[in-house]
Design an enzyme around this catalytic site. Structure first.
Site, PDB file in Angstrom:
ATOM      1  N   ASN A  12       0.817  -1.241   0.014  1.00 29.50           N
ATOM      2  CA  ASN A  12       0.028   0.058   0.001  1.00 29.50           C
ATOM      3  C   ASN A  12       0.982   1.082   0.010  1.00 29.50           C
ATOM      4  OD1 ASN A  12      -1.872   2.235   0.430  1.00 29.50           O
ATOM      5  ND2 ASN A  12      -2.384   1.273   2.479  1.00 29.50           N
ATOM      6  N   LYS A  14       0.259   4.126  -0.487  1.00 29.18           N
ATOM      7  CA  LYS A  14      -0.318   5.457  -0.002  1.00 29.18           C
ATOM      8  C   LYS A  14      -0.132   6.673  -0.854  1.00 29.18           C
ATOM      9  CE  LYS A  14      -0.517   3.407   4.760  1.00 29.18           C
ATOM     10  NZ  LYS A  14      -0.087   3.378   6.128  1.00 29.18           N
ATOM     11  N   HIS A 100      -9.481   1.662   4.205  1.00 28.68           N
ATOM     12  CA  HIS A 100      -8.400   1.969   5.041  1.00 28.68           C
ATOM     13  C   HIS A 100      -8.906   2.749   6.164  1.00 28.68           C
ATOM     14  CE1 HIS A 100      -4.565   2.781   6.352  1.00 28.68           C
ATOM     15  NE2 HIS A 100      -4.249   1.783   5.546  1.00 28.68           N
ATOM     16  N   GLU A 102      -7.185   5.214   7.360  1.00 24.16           N
ATOM     17  CA  GLU A 102      -6.855   6.282   7.073  1.00 24.16           C
ATOM     18  C   GLU A 102      -8.200   7.182   6.290  1.00 24.16           C
ATOM     19  OE1 GLU A 102      -3.233   5.901   5.216  1.00 24.16           O
ATOM     20  OE2 GLU A 102      -2.290   5.318   7.152  1.00 24.16           O
ATOM     21  N   GLU A 172      -6.007  -4.568  10.405  1.00 25.03           N
ATOM     22  CA  GLU A 172      -4.885  -3.357  10.517  1.00 25.03           C
ATOM     23  C   GLU A 172      -5.167  -2.627  11.739  1.00 25.03           C
ATOM     24  OE1 GLU A 172      -2.669  -2.356   6.461  1.00 25.03           O
ATOM     25  OE2 GLU A 172      -4.666  -0.887   6.757  1.00 25.03           O
ATOM     26  N   GLY A 178       2.116   2.474  10.857  1.00 25.88           N
ATOM     27  CA  GLY A 178       3.249   3.486  10.580  1.00 25.88           C
ATOM     28  C   GLY A 178       3.768   3.814  11.918  1.00 25.88           C
ATOM     29  N   SER A 218       2.906  -2.033  10.337  1.00 24.86           N
ATOM     30  CA  SER A 218       4.234  -2.246  10.700  1.00 24.86           C
ATOM     31  C   SER A 218       4.914  -3.406  10.211  1.00 24.86           C
ATOM     32  CB  SER A 218       4.656  -1.760  12.022  1.00 24.86           C
ATOM     33  OG  SER A 218       4.408  -0.389  12.219  1.00 24.86           O
TER      34      SER A 218
HETATM   35  P1  PGA Z   1       2.515   0.285   7.629  1.00 24.06           P
HETATM   36  O1  PGA Z   1       1.083   0.649   6.877  1.00 24.06           O
HETATM   37  O2  PGA Z   1       2.922  -0.796   7.174  1.00 24.06           O
HETATM   38  O3  PGA Z   1       3.238   1.695   7.232  1.00 24.06           O
HETATM   39  O4  PGA Z   1       2.249   0.237   9.223  1.00 24.06           O
HETATM   40  C1  PGA Z   1       0.072  -0.404   6.903  1.00 24.06           C
HETATM   41  C2  PGA Z   1      -1.259   0.149   6.106  1.00 24.06           C
HETATM   42  O5  PGA Z   1      -1.494   1.228   6.557  1.00 24.06           O
HETATM   43  O6  PGA Z   1      -1.814  -0.537   5.027  1.00 24.06           O
END
Ligand code: PGA
Length: 256
Positions: A12, A14, A100, A102, A172, A178, A218
């Site tokens: 992903n 982003k 997601h 976000e 997630e 992150g 992560s």
């Molecule tokens: P990350 O993000 O691996 O940077 O923690 C995962 C995601 O939000 O899909």
């Protein structure tokens, strides 16, 4: 006999990478692509602008698939700046990330909207990668299984058994995205088993056993093998570490 559940390494990106950076990353990732077994997949969820560029690079590669990171919940119309599922399908896009955390947070996407987005995808043959996951406060209250179970029900349980068999779920935990703070493999396995139990209660074991459940938050080269080794963890949805070809190649290799 049931077919083997797919094991998926999904990137992903982003809102990262400029066009030259995309080219450099694809060169590192795909010049000598890791070959996949029939039950393994690599999914690249990239910004809309780069979908066509990535599609051209992966179309001849077995098991490599392209995903959008979002689509609109309506079929078409006066929604300036939006992209429909039908548009994605017409460009050869096979997958779409839906819900997601976000987007749930910053775009205030509701469960009802996400259920509509899932429908728009399935209508045009796009496989939704449906995201769910709890915040730190929910985790600390101990109500994470209930919370995530409710997200799965609200987003997906209007589907027929046949339709839900064609989707992917990504768990997630928001507190792990992150942050460098990964769920332990025991925490991931516990939640994935809980999600599968929710699916089993509604759709039966045969359907529930077919649905890949990815872990996100992560994931990196150093923890992927342990996480993916859990019975109910069928791969990962990877943000930060997917922007580094060396890291992401090791994550793909951890599917084995
Ligand atoms: P990350 O993000 O691996 O940077 O923690 C995962 C995601 O939000 O899909």
């Amino acid at each position: 006999m049931m077919t083997m559940r797919k094991q998926i390494a999904a990137a992903n990106w982003k809102m990262n990478l400029t066009q030259p950076e995309v080219k450099a990353l694809l060169d590192q990732l795909l010049t000598e692509p890791i070959s996949l077994q029939s039950h393994e997949e690599v999914v690249l969820a990239v910004p809309f602008l780069y979908l066509e560029q990535v599609r051209q690079r992966i179309e001849s590669l077995n098991g490599y698939r392209l995903a959008a990171q979002n689509c609109h919940q309506k079929t078409a119309g006066a929604f300036t700046g939006e992209v429909s599922a039908a548009m994605l399908a017409s460009m050869g896009i096979k997958d779409c990330v839906i819900g997601h955390s976000e987007r749930r947070e910053y775009q205030a996407e509701s469960d009802a909207q996400l259920a509509e987005k899932v429908d728009r995808c399935l209508e045009v043959g796009i496989r939704p990668i449906f995201c769910c996951g709890e915040s730190l406060s929910v985790r600390e209250s101990g109500k994470q299984n209930e919370f995530v179970g409710a997200q799965v029900r609200a987003g997906l349980f209007h589907l027929s058994a046949e339709s839900i068999s064609g989707i992917v779920i990504a768990y997630e935990p928001i507190w792990a995205i992150g942050t460098g703070k990964t769920a332990s493999s025991a925490q991931a396995q516990e939640m994935h088993a809980a999600i599968r139990a929710v699916l089993t209660a509604h759709y039966g074991k045969e359907v529930a056993e077919q649905i890949p459940i990815l872990y996100g938050g992560s994931v990196k080269a150093s923890n992927a093998a342990e996480l993916f080794g859990c019975t109910d963890v069928d791969g990962g949805l990877v943000g930060g570490a997917s922007l580094n070809a060396t890291e992401f190649r090791q994550i793909i290799a951890a599917l084995k």
